[in-house]
Design a protein around this motif. Structure first.
Motif, PDB file in Angstrom:
ATOM      1  N   ARG A  70     -10.183  -6.376   8.874  1.00  0.00           N
ATOM      2  CA  ARG A  70      -9.203  -7.348   8.367  1.00  0.00           C
ATOM      3  C   ARG A  70      -7.797  -6.750   8.232  1.00  0.00           C
ATOM      4  O   ARG A  70      -6.809  -7.460   8.376  1.00  0.00           O
ATOM      5  N   ASP A  90     -12.835  -3.857   5.734  1.00  0.00           N
ATOM      6  CA  ASP A  90     -11.460  -3.397   5.517  1.00  0.00           C
ATOM      7  C   ASP A  90     -10.783  -3.047   6.843  1.00  0.00           C
ATOM      8  O   ASP A  90      -9.660  -3.467   7.104  1.00  0.00           O
ATOM      9  N   ARG A  99       0.831  -1.207   0.000  1.00  0.00           N
ATOM     10  CA  ARG A  99       0.000   0.000   0.000  1.00  0.00           C
ATOM     11  C   ARG A  99       0.862   1.251   0.000  1.00  0.00           C
ATOM     12  O   ARG A  99       0.806   2.078  -0.885  1.00  0.00           O
ATOM     13  N   LYS A 119     -18.247  -2.445   3.431  1.00  0.00           N
ATOM     14  CA  LYS A 119     -16.898  -2.711   2.908  1.00  0.00           C
ATOM     15  C   LYS A 119     -15.845  -2.014   3.776  1.00  0.00           C
ATOM     16  O   LYS A 119     -14.804  -2.585   4.092  1.00  0.00           O
ATOM     17  N   LEU A 172      -8.640 -13.740   0.359  1.00  0.00           N
ATOM     18  CA  LEU A 172      -8.617 -12.271   0.220  1.00  0.00           C
ATOM     19  C   LEU A 172      -8.041 -11.879  -1.142  1.00  0.00           C
ATOM     20  O   LEU A 172      -7.098 -12.517  -1.632  1.00  0.00           O
ATOM     21  N   PRO A 188      -9.196  -5.304  -7.403  1.00  0.00           N
ATOM     22  CA  PRO A 188     -10.272  -5.487  -6.435  1.00  0.00           C
ATOM     23  C   PRO A 188      -9.764  -5.086  -5.039  1.00  0.00           C
ATOM     24  O   PRO A 188      -8.567  -5.182  -4.788  1.00  0.00           O
ATOM     25  N   PRO A 189     -10.643  -4.618  -4.160  1.00  0.00           N
ATOM     26  CA  PRO A 189     -10.175  -4.166  -2.843  1.00  0.00           C
ATOM     27  C   PRO A 189      -9.459  -5.299  -2.087  1.00  0.00           C
ATOM     28  O   PRO A 189      -9.928  -6.431  -2.076  1.00  0.00           O
ATOM     29  N   SER A 190      -8.338  -4.962  -1.446  1.00  0.00           N
ATOM     30  CA  SER A 190      -7.445  -5.975  -0.873  1.00  0.00           C
ATOM     31  C   SER A 190      -8.076  -6.884   0.165  1.00  0.00           C
ATOM     32  O   SER A 190      -7.789  -8.060   0.222  1.00  0.00           O
ATOM     33  N   PHE A 191      -8.925  -6.320   1.027  1.00  0.00           N
ATOM     34  CA  PHE A 191      -9.341  -7.072   2.213  1.00  0.00           C
ATOM     35  C   PHE A 191     -10.713  -7.725   2.088  1.00  0.00           C
ATOM     36  O   PHE A 191     -11.284  -8.165   3.077  1.00  0.00           O
ATOM     37  N   LEU A 192     -11.271  -7.751   0.879  1.00  0.00           N
ATOM     38  CA  LEU A 192     -12.480  -8.540   0.652  1.00  0.00           C
ATOM     39  C   LEU A 192     -12.051  -9.858   0.013  1.00  0.00           C
ATOM     40  O   LEU A 192     -11.072  -9.900  -0.729  1.00  0.00           O
ATOM     41  N   LYS A 204      -6.088  -9.579  -1.942  1.00  0.00           N
ATOM     42  CA  LYS A 204      -4.655  -9.255  -1.920  1.00  0.00           C
ATOM     43  C   LYS A 204      -3.795 -10.516  -2.019  1.00  0.00           C
ATOM     44  O   LYS A 204      -2.629 -10.442  -2.382  1.00  0.00           O
ATOM     45  N   ASP A 205      -4.366 -11.667  -1.662  1.00  0.00           N
ATOM     46  CA  ASP A 205      -3.604 -12.911  -1.707  1.00  0.00           C
ATOM     47  C   ASP A 205      -3.818 -13.678  -3.013  1.00  0.00           C
ATOM     48  O   ASP A 205      -3.256 -14.762  -3.183  1.00  0.00           O
ATOM     49  N   HIS A 251     -10.546   1.718  -6.968  1.00  0.00           N
ATOM     50  CA  HIS A 251     -11.321   0.515  -6.633  1.00  0.00           C
ATOM     51  C   HIS A 251     -12.786   0.622  -7.066  1.00  0.00           C
ATOM     52  O   HIS A 251     -13.473  -0.392  -7.162  1.00  0.00           O
TER      53      HIS A 251
END
Lengths: 468, 241
Positions: free
Chosen positions: A273, A270, A83, A266, B130, B88-92, B132-133, A335
């Motif tokens: 997590r 976020d 990030r 969302k 996730l 795509p958003p990292s933490f979903l 991000k993974d 995003h």
């Protein structure tokens, strides 16, 4: 090392200067210099209400807090590389494809941040005070000493939070144990001496009685903190890829009654997590405020009755408003670019998330009031804190849209923010000092906050979104 | 056939740099239209303008009859988009992301639709991982799924095949061809010329923001020319000009 370091410095400068223009960004330290230079002429007036020792104590606390807040980025742990580096520093990100260890890159990055923010904040502050010293009658030697000890304060905050955040990523239990041990140590000092431990803060002690061995010892402690944080730094969390249960749909259901439930849901997934929710609460909210409380409590006798609680509530409001920064910094408009989501919708959803998170300062102020024996004033103190927080966040949303952590370094933005907040801060502090219940009048701040958010939506919808 | 996309004298400048320079073109309903061009030719900017993500600095464009400058949000409601970078958003998780897209787009029965895409693009085993993974290829699958999950009449997709292995490229090409057979339209930006020649019905070539050529692929075939040769000769000529 010097090569990577110098290029990182250049990149950070270009990152900021290309966003606001070289002159606008270069004026930022000039503005800090100017404010301190002018403010120094008020010192004789302030002396009549507050002894010089207390003023320097508060200044040291301010720089310690600044260091803590600047250093707070480390808490992102394994996501930081992607990030922070990936988005903000292409150089650090691409350096990973070279035969350089991530610790080495991290050490360079930390060093760069330390030096960069020293020149941005600390040096202009000290220089302003030094430049004013011939006119205010302050001995030049003392002014230079202040610059030195403020630098140590800033670095103490920075290195401490680097260490704590590196520990946070590795082992939350170890972090709790360390914080508990330090807390017990402070309590023991207080019980044994009946003196506020803040008075033993080394840079503050050095300012009042400088000694070379004391200075070397302080530098040594900072070096140990820095080296430990680099050694403990862990870019990758152990455990590999994990399977996660669905949090989104339950969260969406929970927020169904609010505007933009999927966006708010969302945000909370976020926050949960990424660890930003807990991490930022600890490092960017609770830690600076605990430090401020320690130092402010020393000047309580110079404030009107109940003044300490309300001054603390106002400062908490300022820091609580930065929750808007937390909720905007973990994603960018990119995003959402493939979805039917306008910037204004996103600003609205971020404000909703921000509003829910105001429970944190509300609880914090309630606890502060309870522990300081001011339970009767919990309501006005909480109202003052939250109202000011909404007001400051509204101003921030208007001035910075979805990029407050970046645009704050635009000198025009910062100046406007400081003036608009400063005036209101002064008015409502004065009201609360006259009568604690007058603090309830701060509810009126919700109106300009609402107007600012409306204006922010219009303003940022009218320009192309930028994903910083 | 009526044009679903009508671009007139469109320009977009970033400061001193002109990314799209007075481009005019139309795309008919049911076409699989390929926007081709070397790196930095303005393809991504073109898609961003056409989907109302950024505003043009000159000219106009209508997508599905909507003015992209004034009605960008409505355009994004009705079309599917795959952006240049899969993000795509990292933490979903993958499933949560599709649920999120379904909530924003107000899609009924998103769970079943998501399951269809996990099967079609073969990433069911990653649905609780996730974003991000996820690997680049899996993230690209996810972005592909989000673009088509609401079955839009028009999809604007930027380099959709670039991270896929040959097997998955084949699946996706088959899906796109079938999609246009149903009367829907695809606006595809790519620099994989062989793919464009294989699946596109018409194309345009951009170079330094300027439109060099637009027309049906069949015209080239009738002349006995292949798209890659035609593209290279045109771009090289422009480059030396």
């Amino acid at each position: 090392m010097p090569d990577l370091f110098m290029r990182m410095m250049k990149e950070e400068w270009r990152l900021h200067s290309t966003m606001f223009g070289q002159i606008s960004f270069a004026l930022f330290p000039v503005m800090i210099f100017g404010i301190v230079f002018m403010g120094s002429f008020l010192l004789p007036l302030m002396h009549s209400a507050l002894p010089l020792g207390n003023i320097t104590l508060i200044t040291h606390a301010m720089f310690l807090t600044l260091g803590i807040m600047v250093g707070g980025f480390g808490l992102l742990g394994n996501e930081m590389m992607n990030r922070r580096f990936g988005q903000a520093s292409f150089l650090a990100y691409s350096a990973r494809s070279l035969p350089l260890s991530e610790r080495y890159i991290f050490a360079n990055f930390v060093l760069k941040d330390t030096v960069y923010y020293f020149f941005l904040w600390v040096l202009p502050f000290g220089a302003g005070y030094i430049a004013a010293s011939p006119f205010t009658g302050t001995p030049l030697q003392s002014a230079f000493l202040l610059l030195l000890t403020l630098s140590l304060s800033f670095m103490a905050g920075l290195c401490t939070v680097f260490l704590l955040s590196s520990l946070y990523v590795r082992s939350k239990r170890a972090l709790v144990l360390l914080v508990a041990a330090v807390g017990v140590g402070f309590l023991a000092i207080f019980l044994a001496t009946r003196i506020n431990p803040a008075l033993y803060f080394p840079p503050y002690l050095l300012y009042h009685s400088f000694s070379l061995p004391g200075f070397i010892a302080s530098c040594g402690v900072l070096a140990v903190l820095f080296i430990l944080s680099v050694i403990l730094f862990s870019p990758e969390q152990s455990g590999g890829i994990t399977i996660h249960r669905d949090l989104f749909l339950p969260a969406r259901k929970r927020f169904a009654g609010l505007p933009n439930p999927p966006l708010v849901a969302k945000d909370f997934v976020d926050l949960h997590r990424s660890g930003i929710g807990v991490g930022q609460t600890l490092f960017s909210f609770a830690a600076p405020l605990v430090v401020i409380w320690f130092f402010l409590s020393l000047v309580g006798s110079y404030l009107p009755p109940h003044g300490l609680l309300f001054l603390f509530a106002m400062i908490s409001g300022v820091i609580a408003s930065t929750i808007y920064t937390w909720v905007t910094e973990f994603d960018n408009f990119g995003h959402y670019s493939c979805l039917p989501v306008a910037v204004s919708t996103l600003i609205g959803s971020k404000m909703t998330t921000f509003s829910i998170l105001q429970i944190i300062p509300a609880v914090f102020i309630s606890l502060a009031a309870a522990f300081s024996g001011e339970v009767a004033f919990i309501l006005p103190a909480v109202v003052l804190c939250i109202s000011f927080s909404f007001y400051a966040a509204g101003i921030m949303a208007f001035l910075c849209g979805l990029s407050p952590s970046v645009l704050v370094y635009d000198v025009k933005v910062l100046f406007t923010y400081l003036v608009l907040d400063g005036v209101v801060f002064a008015i409502f502090s004065a009201l609360a000092f006259v009568n604690p219940w007058y603090a309830l009048a701060s509810l009126v701040l919700i109106i300009p906050a609402w107007i600012c958010v409306k204006a922010a939506k219009r303003r940022w919808d009218a320009v192309d979104p930028v994903g910083f | 056939m009526s044009p679903v996309l009508d671009v007139t004298d469109l320009s977009k400048a970033y400061g001193d740099v002109t990314a799209v320079d007075h481009v005019s073109l139309t795309v008919d309903e049911g076409a699989l239209f390929g926007l081709l061009g070397p790196n930095g030719s303005g393809k991504t900017t073109m898609i961003k303008v056409l989907t109302g993500q950024i505003r043009p600095t000159g000219g106009s464009a209508r997508v599905l009859g909507l003015d992209v400058e004034r009605e960008g949000l409505k355009v994004r409601e009705r079309v599917g988009i795959i952006p240049e970078q899969e993000s795509p958003p990292s933490f979903l998780t993958a499933l949560e992301y599709l649920e999120f897209v379904g909530s924003v787009r107000k899609i009924q029965g998103i769970g079943e639709k998501a399951e269809y895409w996990f099967d079609l693009l073969e990433f069911r085993d990653k649905k609780h991982v996730l974003c991000k993974d996820l690997s680049r290829g899996t993230r690209q699958k996810l972005m592909f799924a989000q673009a088509f999950i609401h079955e839009p009449v028009l999809a604007l997709i930027d380099e959709p095949l670039i991270n896929f292995d040959p097997v998955m490229q084949d699946v996706v090409k088959g899906y796109l061809s079938e999609y246009v057979r149903k009367g829907k339209t695809i606006f595809l930006s790519t620099h994989i010329l062989e793919v464009a020649e294989e699946i596109c019905s018409s194309f345009a070539i951009l170079h330094s923001g300027k439109l060099l050529h637009t027309g049906p692929v069949a015209d080239l075939t009738a002349r006995g020319t292949h798209l890659p040769e035609f593209f290279l000769s045109l771009v090289r000529k422009e480059h030396h000009a």
